[in-house]
Design a protein around this motif. Structure first.
Motif, mmCIF file in Angstrom:
data_model
loop_
_atom_site.group_PDB
_atom_site.id
_atom_site.type_symbol
_atom_site.label_atom_id
_atom_site.label_comp_id
_atom_site.label_asym_id
_atom_site.label_seq_id
_atom_site.Cartn_x
_atom_site.Cartn_y
_atom_site.Cartn_z
ATOM 1 N N CYS A 44 0.718 -1.162 0.002
ATOM 2 C CA CYS A 44 0.079 0.036 -0.141
ATOM 3 C C CYS A 44 0.856 1.367 0.267
ATOM 4 N N VAL A 45 0.103 2.370 -0.223
ATOM 5 C CA VAL A 45 0.823 3.735 -0.350
ATOM 6 C C VAL A 45 0.541 4.205 0.843
ATOM 7 N N LEU A 46 1.570 5.065 1.484
ATOM 8 C CA LEU A 46 1.456 5.870 2.745
ATOM 9 C C LEU A 46 0.723 7.051 2.449
ATOM 10 N N VAL A 47 0.048 7.700 3.339
ATOM 11 C CA VAL A 47 -0.852 9.037 2.903
ATOM 12 C C VAL A 47 -0.101 9.913 3.933
ATOM 13 N N GLU A 48 0.753 9.814 4.748
ATOM 14 C CA GLU A 48 1.347 10.745 5.809
ATOM 15 C C GLU A 48 2.763 10.517 5.877
ATOM 16 N N ASP A 49 3.488 11.371 6.534
ATOM 17 C CA ASP A 49 4.877 11.247 6.630
ATOM 18 C C ASP A 49 4.722 10.379 8.177
#
Length: 440
Positions: A44-49
């Motif tokens: 999956c792709v992170l949406v936050e640092d």
């Protein structure tokens, strides 16, 4: 998922490849973020640092099995004149109560154990007699870390600089550092880092759920016996594998017979687990093109904005295409041609970017490069069509594999690139530089 219906045009309008792709990407939207446990977030792709809450490692620790000592106590040590130190005890990994190392003392320490107070460096066990009082280890042979001898001493045969063989606190990452940035795809190393800094879950865009189904009464499952006029269903397997390769969670539906009502019912049943639907077959102008029949009038008052637009594209292979949305959630649906090569090329050009867009990735396309064409004869291409030929790419050169036929599955299996012949080019001579889409 999708915020608007696709554009429509007259029945005779010939769409370019770029127009069709632009329409798809303008319609498909990234999935909404959710919180997932680490292993569920793989791919999956992170949406936050992600910020580091505690330093890694969280304390100074030994990188070797050996002895924690003071630098002054081993200065000048040699095989002829070893430093003899009192062994005051053991320091193991995970130990909370630490020994205090004073002058003339050593603490036996294990790899990963915290450096005890008073100690300034670590002497590897290979530099000692292992606490056995046996004299020098000739050639510094490795030996196991054993209990101290009867006199509780260890002989050290080499000096050690300050903090030698010590992993410093925060030497990997420090508290407050950015461990991972938004947009990162979580693979095994990223999962490891998140676990190491104490994160049990992360906020990501989920992997899209893609349902793949093929149509055709002639299709038979690979493990069944072929009857007269039948062929094995390869498209649904190929496209399901393609979807997984693109990063999706893919579900393969068995081939649906050429019956519009059966197809419509099957698609409606599958909508519950689909963020994107892909069909193959039944989109051209034949009498049994059931996908068009089943989906051309799918929208109604309860599904405003839904509908599938069937198009002709200026490309070869893959001229007939369908795109739109279906169902109450306006689930995107891409209808691909039934010929194996046509469906595969169409997937790479249109479906893969849609999947990557749903994932929230910035770069959704396969990489491209320029390469020199190596071939025995010139390549021909129909005027006004962008042609995609299978090829093998290596060291700046690309060689065609198989012919232009859209049924040549064997040639496709040996290709790792697509050779792109522009719409205004009818012939490409060997030695010409061409655009290449890299498939692996």
């Amino acid at each position: 998922m999708s915020s608007a219906a696709p554009r429509t045009a007259g029945q005779d309008h010939l769409w370019s490849v770029d127009e069709h792709l632009e329409d798809i990407l303008a319609t498909v939207r990234p999935l909404e973020p959710i919180e997932l446990q680490l292993l569920d977030a793989q791919g999956c792709v992170l949406v936050e640092d992600v910020t580091v809450p505690v330093s890694l490692p969280p304390f100074d620790n030994s990188s070797m099995d050996g002895y924690a000592v003071r630098v002054a106590d081993v200065a000048g040590a040699s095989e002829e004149f070893p430093a003899v130190l009192e062994v005051i005890g053991d320091v193991a990994a995970g130990q909370a109560d630490l020994l205090q190392v004073g002058p003339g003392q050593a603490a036996r320490i294990m790899t990963g154990a915290p450096l005890p107070p008073g100690a300034e460096t670590v002497v590897p066990v290979e530099w000692t007699d292992g606490g056995l009082g046996e004299g020098p280890v000739t050639g510094m042979r490795a030996r196991s870390l054993t209990p101290a001898g009867a006199d509780g001493q260890v002989q050290v045969y080499r000096p050690a600089e300050a903090r030698a063989h010590v992993r410093a606190m925060g030497s990997d990452v420090k508290a407050g550092d950015r461990a991972l940035e938004a947009g990162t795809v979580l693979g095994p190393p990223q999962i490891a880092l998140l676990a190491a800094i104490g994160r049990g879950s992360v906020r990501v865009r989920p992997r899209p759920r893609v349902v793949v189904l093929s149509t055709g009464s002639e299709l038979v499952q690979p493990d069944q016996e072929l009857g007269s006029g039948q062929i094995y269903d390869s498209n649904s397997f190929a496209l399901t594998a393609c979807a997984r390769d693109a990063g999706a969670i893919a579900y393969r539906v068995g081939a649906v017979a050429d019956d519009a009502e059966t197809l419509r019912s099957t698609i409606e049943d599958q909508l519950v687990r689909a963020d994107l639907m892909v069909t193959t077959g039944g989109v051209s102008v034949g009498a049994y093109d059931v996908v068009k029949e089943a989906l051309s009038h799918v929208g109604d008052e309860d599904e405003a904005g839904s509908g599938i637009d069937f198009r002709k594209l200026a490309m070869q292979p893959g001229k007939p295409q369908g795109f739109g949305s279906i169902g109450p959630d306006h689930t995107p649906l891409l209808a691909l041609p039934g010929n194996p090569v046509s469906s595969y090329v169409s997937f790479e050009l249109f479906v893969r970017p849609a999947i990557r867009t749903l994932m929230g990735l910035d770069d959704v396309h396969r990489p491209t490069t320029r390469a020199t064409l190596t071939a025995d004869e010139a390549l021909t291409s129909p005027k006004g069509r962008r042609q995609f030929l299978r090829g093998t790419y290596a060291d700046g050169e690309v060689t065609p594999v198989g012919g232009a036929g859209s049924h040549l599955v064997a040639a496709l299996a040996h290709a790792d690139a697509l050779i792109v012949v522009p719409e205004d080019t009818e012939s490409v001579e060997p030695g010409t530089e061409v655009e290449v889409v890299l498939l692996r």
